[in-house]
Scaffold this motif. Structure first.
Motif, PDB file in Angstrom:
ATOM      1  N   LYS A 292       0.845  -1.192   0.000  1.00  0.00           N
ATOM      2  CA  LYS A 292       0.000   0.000   0.000  1.00  0.00           C
ATOM      3  C   LYS A 292       0.881   1.242   0.000  1.00  0.00           C
ATOM      4  CE  LYS A 292      -3.537  -2.413   2.602  1.00  0.00           C
ATOM      5  NZ  LYS A 292      -4.207  -2.543   3.897  1.00  0.00           N
ATOM      6  N   VAL A 293       0.467   2.245  -0.768  1.00  0.00           N
ATOM      7  CA  VAL A 293       1.181   3.520  -0.803  1.00  0.00           C
ATOM      8  C   VAL A 293       0.194   4.640  -0.524  1.00  0.00           C
ATOM      9  CG1 VAL A 293       3.025   2.793  -2.367  1.00  0.00           C
ATOM     10  CG2 VAL A 293       0.920   3.681  -3.309  1.00  0.00           C
ATOM     11  N   ARG A 294       0.709   5.694   0.102  1.00  0.00           N
ATOM     12  CA  ARG A 294      -0.100   6.892   0.328  1.00  0.00           C
ATOM     13  C   ARG A 294       0.100   7.828  -0.851  1.00  0.00           C
ATOM     14  NH1 ARG A 294       1.845   8.699   6.074  1.00  0.00           N
ATOM     15  NH2 ARG A 294       2.046  10.556   4.821  1.00  0.00           N
ATOM     16  N   VAL A 295      -0.991   8.347  -1.375  1.00  0.00           N
ATOM     17  CA  VAL A 295      -0.949   9.200  -2.556  1.00  0.00           C
ATOM     18  C   VAL A 295      -1.765  10.454  -2.280  1.00  0.00           C
ATOM     19  CG1 VAL A 295      -1.545   9.321  -5.011  1.00  0.00           C
ATOM     20  CG2 VAL A 295      -0.765   7.173  -4.049  1.00  0.00           C
ATOM     21  N   ILE A 296      -1.272  11.593  -2.736  1.00  0.00           N
ATOM     22  CA  ILE A 296      -2.042  12.832  -2.652  1.00  0.00           C
ATOM     23  C   ILE A 296      -3.190  12.751  -3.657  1.00  0.00           C
ATOM     24  CG2 ILE A 296      -1.939  15.349  -2.939  1.00  0.00           C
ATOM     25  CD1 ILE A 296      -0.311  14.397  -0.593  1.00  0.00           C
ATOM     26  N   LYS A 297      -4.385  13.134  -3.244  1.00  0.00           N
ATOM     27  CA  LYS A 297      -5.570  13.027  -4.109  1.00  0.00           C
ATOM     28  C   LYS A 297      -5.391  13.770  -5.432  1.00  0.00           C
ATOM     29  CE  LYS A 297      -9.674  12.408  -1.283  1.00  0.00           C
ATOM     30  NZ  LYS A 297     -10.914  13.069  -0.853  1.00  0.00           N
ATOM     31  N   ALA A 298      -4.749  14.921  -5.401  1.00  0.00           N
ATOM     32  CA  ALA A 298      -4.618  15.752  -6.606  1.00  0.00           C
ATOM     33  C   ALA A 298      -3.749  15.096  -7.678  1.00  0.00           C
ATOM     34  CB  ALA A 298      -4.050  17.113  -6.246  1.00  0.00           C
ATOM     35  N   THR A 299      -2.967  14.070  -7.308  1.00  0.00           N
ATOM     36  CA  THR A 299      -2.110  13.411  -8.295  1.00  0.00           C
ATOM     37  C   THR A 299      -2.811  12.281  -9.033  1.00  0.00           C
ATOM     38  OG1 THR A 299      -1.175  11.885  -6.673  1.00  0.00           O
ATOM     39  CG2 THR A 299      -0.012  13.967  -7.015  1.00  0.00           C
ATOM     40  N   ILE A 300      -4.099  12.106  -8.796  1.00  0.00           N
ATOM     41  CA  ILE A 300      -4.855  11.096  -9.538  1.00  0.00           C
ATOM     42  C   ILE A 300      -5.123  11.643 -10.935  1.00  0.00           C
ATOM     43  CG2 ILE A 300      -7.032   9.851  -9.700  1.00  0.00           C
ATOM     44  CD1 ILE A 300      -7.111   9.860  -6.656  1.00  0.00           C
ATOM     45  N   ALA A 301      -4.698  10.902 -11.933  1.00  0.00           N
ATOM     46  CA  ALA A 301      -4.885  11.344 -13.314  1.00  0.00           C
ATOM     47  C   ALA A 301      -6.212  10.858 -13.876  1.00  0.00           C
ATOM     48  CB  ALA A 301      -3.741  10.846 -14.186  1.00  0.00           C
ATOM     49  N   GLN A 302      -6.629   9.668 -13.470  1.00  0.00           N
ATOM     50  CA  GLN A 302      -7.835   9.086 -14.059  1.00  0.00           C
ATOM     51  C   GLN A 302      -8.399   8.024 -13.128  1.00  0.00           C
ATOM     52  OE1 GLN A 302      -6.932   7.437 -17.853  1.00  0.00           O
ATOM     53  NE2 GLN A 302      -9.039   6.959 -18.369  1.00  0.00           N
ATOM     54  N   VAL A 303      -9.706   7.912 -13.094  1.00  0.00           N
ATOM     55  CA  VAL A 303     -10.364   6.828 -12.367  1.00  0.00           C
ATOM     56  C   VAL A 303     -10.730   5.792 -13.422  1.00  0.00           C
ATOM     57  CG1 VAL A 303     -12.315   6.153 -10.943  1.00  0.00           C
ATOM     58  CG2 VAL A 303     -11.231   8.362 -10.580  1.00  0.00           C
ATOM     59  N   LEU A 304     -10.104   4.610 -13.348  1.00  0.00           N
ATOM     60  CA  LEU A 304     -10.288   3.581 -14.374  1.00  0.00           C
ATOM     61  C   LEU A 304     -11.583   2.823 -14.206  1.00  0.00           C
ATOM     62  CD1 LEU A 304      -6.610   2.285 -14.516  1.00  0.00           C
ATOM     63  CD2 LEU A 304      -7.731   3.903 -16.056  1.00  0.00           C
ATOM     64  N   SER A 305     -11.939   2.481 -12.978  1.00  0.00           N
ATOM     65  CA  SER A 305     -13.218   1.793 -12.753  1.00  0.00           C
ATOM     66  C   SER A 305     -13.787   2.265 -11.418  1.00  0.00           C
ATOM     67  CB  SER A 305     -13.051   0.277 -12.757  1.00  0.00           C
ATOM     68  OG  SER A 305     -12.250  -0.134 -11.666  1.00  0.00           O
ATOM     69  N   LYS A 306     -15.073   2.549 -11.436  1.00  0.00           N
ATOM     70  CA  LYS A 306     -15.768   3.023 -10.249  1.00  0.00           C
ATOM     71  C   LYS A 306     -16.487   1.867  -9.596  1.00  0.00           C
ATOM     72  CE  LYS A 306     -16.716   6.851  -9.369  1.00  0.00           C
ATOM     73  NZ  LYS A 306     -16.120   7.620  -8.295  1.00  0.00           N
ATOM     74  N   THR A 307     -16.615   1.944  -8.275  1.00  0.00           N
ATOM     75  CA  THR A 307     -17.420   0.972  -7.557  1.00  0.00           C
ATOM     76  C   THR A 307     -18.794   1.580  -7.337  1.00  0.00           C
ATOM     77  OG1 THR A 307     -16.631   1.828  -5.453  1.00  0.00           O
ATOM     78  CG2 THR A 307     -15.467  -0.072  -6.372  1.00  0.00           C
ATOM     79  N   GLU A 308     -19.786   0.738  -7.264  1.00  0.00           N
ATOM     80  CA  GLU A 308     -21.144   1.198  -7.020  1.00  0.00           C
ATOM     81  C   GLU A 308     -21.309   1.454  -5.518  1.00  0.00           C
ATOM     82  OE1 GLU A 308     -23.360   1.976  -9.341  1.00  0.00           O
ATOM     83  OE2 GLU A 308     -21.813   1.445 -10.798  1.00  0.00           O
ATOM     84  N   PRO A 309     -21.997   2.514  -5.162  1.00  0.00           N
ATOM     85  CA  PRO A 309     -22.216   2.767  -3.730  1.00  0.00           C
ATOM     86  C   PRO A 309     -23.120   1.682  -3.144  1.00  0.00           C
ATOM     87  CG  PRO A 309     -23.392   4.393  -5.061  1.00  0.00           C
ATOM     88  CD  PRO A 309     -22.561   3.546  -5.992  1.00  0.00           C
ATOM     89  N   ALA A 310     -22.898   1.376  -1.875  1.00  0.00           N
ATOM     90  CA  ALA A 310     -23.694   0.362  -1.201  1.00  0.00           C
ATOM     91  C   ALA A 310     -25.123   0.855  -1.039  1.00  0.00           C
ATOM     92  CB  ALA A 310     -23.094   0.040   0.166  1.00  0.00           C
ATOM     93  N   ALA A 311     -26.070  -0.044  -1.239  1.00  0.00           N
ATOM     94  CA  ALA A 311     -27.487   0.315  -1.097  1.00  0.00           C
ATOM     95  C   ALA A 311     -27.824   0.505   0.367  1.00  0.00           C
ATOM     96  CB  ALA A 311     -28.353  -0.772  -1.702  1.00  0.00           C
ATOM     97  N   ALA A 312     -28.631   1.493   0.636  1.00  0.00           N
ATOM     98  CA  ALA A 312     -29.038   1.769   2.015  1.00  0.00           C
ATOM     99  C   ALA A 312     -30.003   0.675   2.495  1.00  0.00           C
ATOM    100  CB  ALA A 312     -29.707   3.140   2.112  1.00  0.00           C
ATOM    101  N   ALA A 313     -29.791   0.205   3.704  1.00  0.00           N
ATOM    102  CA  ALA A 313     -30.630  -0.879   4.224  1.00  0.00           C
ATOM    103  C   ALA A 313     -31.895  -0.398   4.836  1.00  0.00           C
ATOM    104  CB  ALA A 313     -29.835  -1.685   5.253  1.00  0.00           C
TER     105      ALA A 313
END
Length: 109
Positions: free
Chosen positions: A88-109
């Motif tokens: 695992k590495v720590r990365v600054i958020k601003a250095t993200i160039a692209q989001v390759l795949s998104k996860t779906e948010p969990a459904a509310a119970a």
């Protein structure tokens, strides 16, 4: 000191000639704004929205070319990215160039 009629005519239209000399500068600035500044601001706004929407489970590409899965999103502008099993590495958020795949948010119970 004698003033010729030709000199008096040339000096008389000063206000209109001053405005017409600034018209090309105004046009150049307007063209620069619409072709360079405005698209850059739009791209920056889109990148900021993409970075703010990153959440755990997303696969991201950093500006350094590292592809990994987001393990933890911290409040101080950092994320933790797993680039290999157990690495695992720590990365600054601003250095993200692209989001390759998104996860779906969990459904509310």
């Amino acid at each position: 000191m004698f003033v010729s009629p030709a000199f008096a005519q040339a000096a008389g239209g000063g206000a209109a000639s001053a405005f017409t000399s600034f018209v090309p500068l105004i046009l150049i600035f307007a063209i620069m704004y619409f072709l360079l500044i405005r698209p850059q601001q739009k791209k920056l706004k889109e990148h900021k929205a993409m970075v703010e929407a990153v959440r755990r489970g997303d696969t991201v590409l950093t500006q350094g070319g590292i592809i990994g899965k987001v393990v933890k999103v911290k409040d101080d502008g950092e994320i933790e990215v797993e680039i290999a099993e157990g690495v695992k590495v720590r990365v600054i958020k601003a250095t993200i160039a692209q989001v390759l795949s998104k996860t779906e948010p969990a459904a509310a119970a």
